[in-house]
Write a protein that holds these residues in place. Structure first.
Motif, short mmCIF file in Angstrom:
data_model
loop_
_atom_site.label_atom_id
_atom_site.label_comp_id
_atom_site.label_asym_id
_atom_site.label_seq_id
_atom_site.Cartn_x
_atom_site.Cartn_y
_atom_site.Cartn_z
N GLN A 18 -2.25 -8.74 37.90
CA GLN A 18 -1.35 -7.45 37.58
C GLN A 18 -1.42 -7.25 36.10
O GLN A 18 -1.32 -5.92 36.08
N GLY A 21 -4.00 -4.66 35.22
CA GLY A 21 -3.90 -3.11 35.70
C GLY A 21 -2.82 -2.63 34.82
O GLY A 21 -2.85 -1.47 34.24
N ALA A 323 -3.38 0.97 41.78
CA ALA A 323 -3.89 -0.23 42.83
C ALA A 323 -5.42 -0.43 42.90
O ALA A 323 -6.05 0.68 42.70
N PRO A 324 -5.67 -1.63 43.33
CA PRO A 324 -7.49 -1.92 42.96
C PRO A 324 -7.84 -0.94 44.48
O PRO A 324 -7.33 -0.93 45.26
N ALA A 326 -9.39 0.03 47.63
CA ALA A 326 -9.50 -0.57 48.82
C ALA A 326 -11.23 -0.58 49.18
O ALA A 326 -11.92 0.19 48.75
#
Ligand code: HAM
Length: 434
Positions: A18, A21, A323-324, A326
């Motif tokens: 985390q 990010g 967010a990574p 998808a």
């Protein structure tokens, strides 16, 4: 007996998960704010000639006296891992003749720095700073802009309990005269001072303001104040900076005892602190350094800037990490393929035909711009589909001996396709979904 496991050196850390990010979010925010204000990114080397720091940061400072990582290289040159970024930026300004460019020249950086400090919360031996330096103008509007940019970055990132402390150190001449006053004051009351302060009266009298020793604190309450010893011109400059901050409606406190731990400052100095941080309350700070470029052999050039510690920003802020992405596609290896071993292709090899086709599909999908991954851990088919779910895949392709099934991970529907048409079909469906 096994060898002791090797760990990261004390005061250093790995950036994982985390944190990656969150750090990226800070960098992105800094880039947006600073580049919109005309700052260009600069990278300087991790190490520099030792004298770059000893001469500018100052021989009497903690940084130079005890905190530098200094080494000799193969030819006996003394090099130092950069403890800060201002001197390197000014060195680059001189080295590349940037005074010939339209002024001011504004530069920003986000890099790692090295100080041999006692490691604790918010204090590391390798740490990251985001910094901004503007050279070639003494306009108080540049001071206000610089301070406001730091303030904006920290508030945007959601920093809590911020306080802006502000002062002016004036010109070197005014400061030297004031220093003499202060030394006289300290000498007159020598018996009441802590040993540490007494030993450094001549070397660094300003440091006495930092002391927590009760009797020293009492002596310092009656000490002369630098702001009362400034030249008229420096006072004017300071008043102008304050008026611009007032106009921007950013609150600040005048801090007479604001001593920054570096010697190159002149006129405006500032620090943003957060009580949420505890002992290491400084989030970021900076000031003017109107003599620094000249000291490094360049033409007389004023400058101002700041740096803020990324680890401290992370402690008090809530940067929104993206967010990574998808997955569009997870490529599975169908059950009963190859020879049934986890990796296919016979007991000795990895080279089954199905795995090759799966890899081909993975690469075609990525070439088409899709976010795709492939099974690489020898899971059973149901394990692979679980993994596809965990990774948020929209579709899974199950590659088999005779063809490929494209599975919609939301409704579970499956269609048999020939391998060659999978990516085409996938793109069509994703387009329809969009
Ligand atoms: P500094 O106050 O020494 O200034 O450092 C700036 C910020 O770096 C601090 O407020 C803190 O957030 C962070 N920092 C410093 N040391 C550590 C450490 N050991 N561990 C974690 N964070 C740390 C300068 O470095 C000046 N070059 C700032 C400047 C730029 N002045 C003019 N332009």
């Amino acid at each position: 007996l096994s060898e002791p496991r090797i760990k990261a050196p004390r005061g250093t850390f790995d950036v994982l998960g985390q944190d990656v990010g969150a750090r990226r979010a800070i960098e992105e925010r800094a880039r947006l704010i600073l580049e919109s204000a005309g700052y260009e990114r600069i990278e300087t080397p991790c190490f520099e000639a030792t004298e770059l720091f000893s001469r500018t940061v100052g021989e009497a400072t903690d940084i130079v006296r005890k905190e530098m990582y200094t080494l000799k290289d193969g030819s006996g040159r003394s090099l130092t891992l950069r403890p800060e970024g201002t001197a390197p930026v000014c060195r680059a300004y001189v080295e590349h003749g940037m005074h010939k460019r339209p002024q001011p020249v504004k530069m920003w950086y986000l890099s790692s720095f090295f100080r041999y400090e006692r490691a604790q919360k918010g204090r590391f031996r390798q740490f990251w700073q985001v910094g901004a330096e503007a050279l070639g103008s003494e306009d108080p509007a540049l001071d206000a802009e610089s301070i406001l940019l730091l303030h904006r970055l920290l508030t945007d990132i959601g920093a809590r309990d911020l306080r802006l402390r502000l002062s002016s150190l004036g010109s070197p001449a005014a400061r030297a005269a004031y220093r003499q006053h202060l030394i006289e004051h300290l000498k007159g009351r020598e018996g009441e001072l802590s040993e540490d302060v007494r030993d450094r009266i001549e070397l660094n009298p300003l440091r006495a303001f930092d002391s927590e020793h009760p009797r020293t604190v009492a002596v310092m309450k009656e000490a002369p104040l630098l702001l009362h010893h400034l030249d008229a011109e420096d006072l004017d400059h300071f008043e102008a900076v304050k008026a611009l901050l007032d106009a921007a409606e950013v609150a600040y406190e005048i801090d007479h005892t604001l001593v920054r731990g570096l010697d190159y400052y002149t006129r405006t100095v500032f620090e943003l602190t957060s009580d949420a941080l505890g002992a290491q309350s400084g989030v970021g700070g900076g000031g003017r350094y109107d003599g620094l470029v000249e000291q490094l052999g360049g033409p007389p050039t004023p400058g101002i800037g700041w740096a803020a510690g990324i680890e401290r920003i992370l402690l008090i802020g809530s940067p929104l990490a993206a967010a990574p992405a998808a997955l569009d596609l997870y490529v599975c290896i169908g059950e009963g393929n190859d020879d049934g071993t986890a990796f296919g292709g016979g007991p000795a090899g990895f080279g089954g035909a199905v795995r090759r086709r799966a890899f081909e599909l993975l690469w075609q999908a990525r070439t088409a711009g899709l976010v795709a991954e492939m099974e690489l851990a020898g899971r059973s088919l149901s394990g692979q589909l679980k993994q596809a779910n965990r990774r948020g895949a929209r579709f899974a392709a199950i590659v088999g001996e005779r063809g490929t099934a494209l599975r919609d991970m939301q409704d579970g529907g499956e269609d048999e396709l020939s391998s060659a048409t999978v990516v085409h079909e996938l793109l069509r469906r994703l387009r329809n979904l969009a």
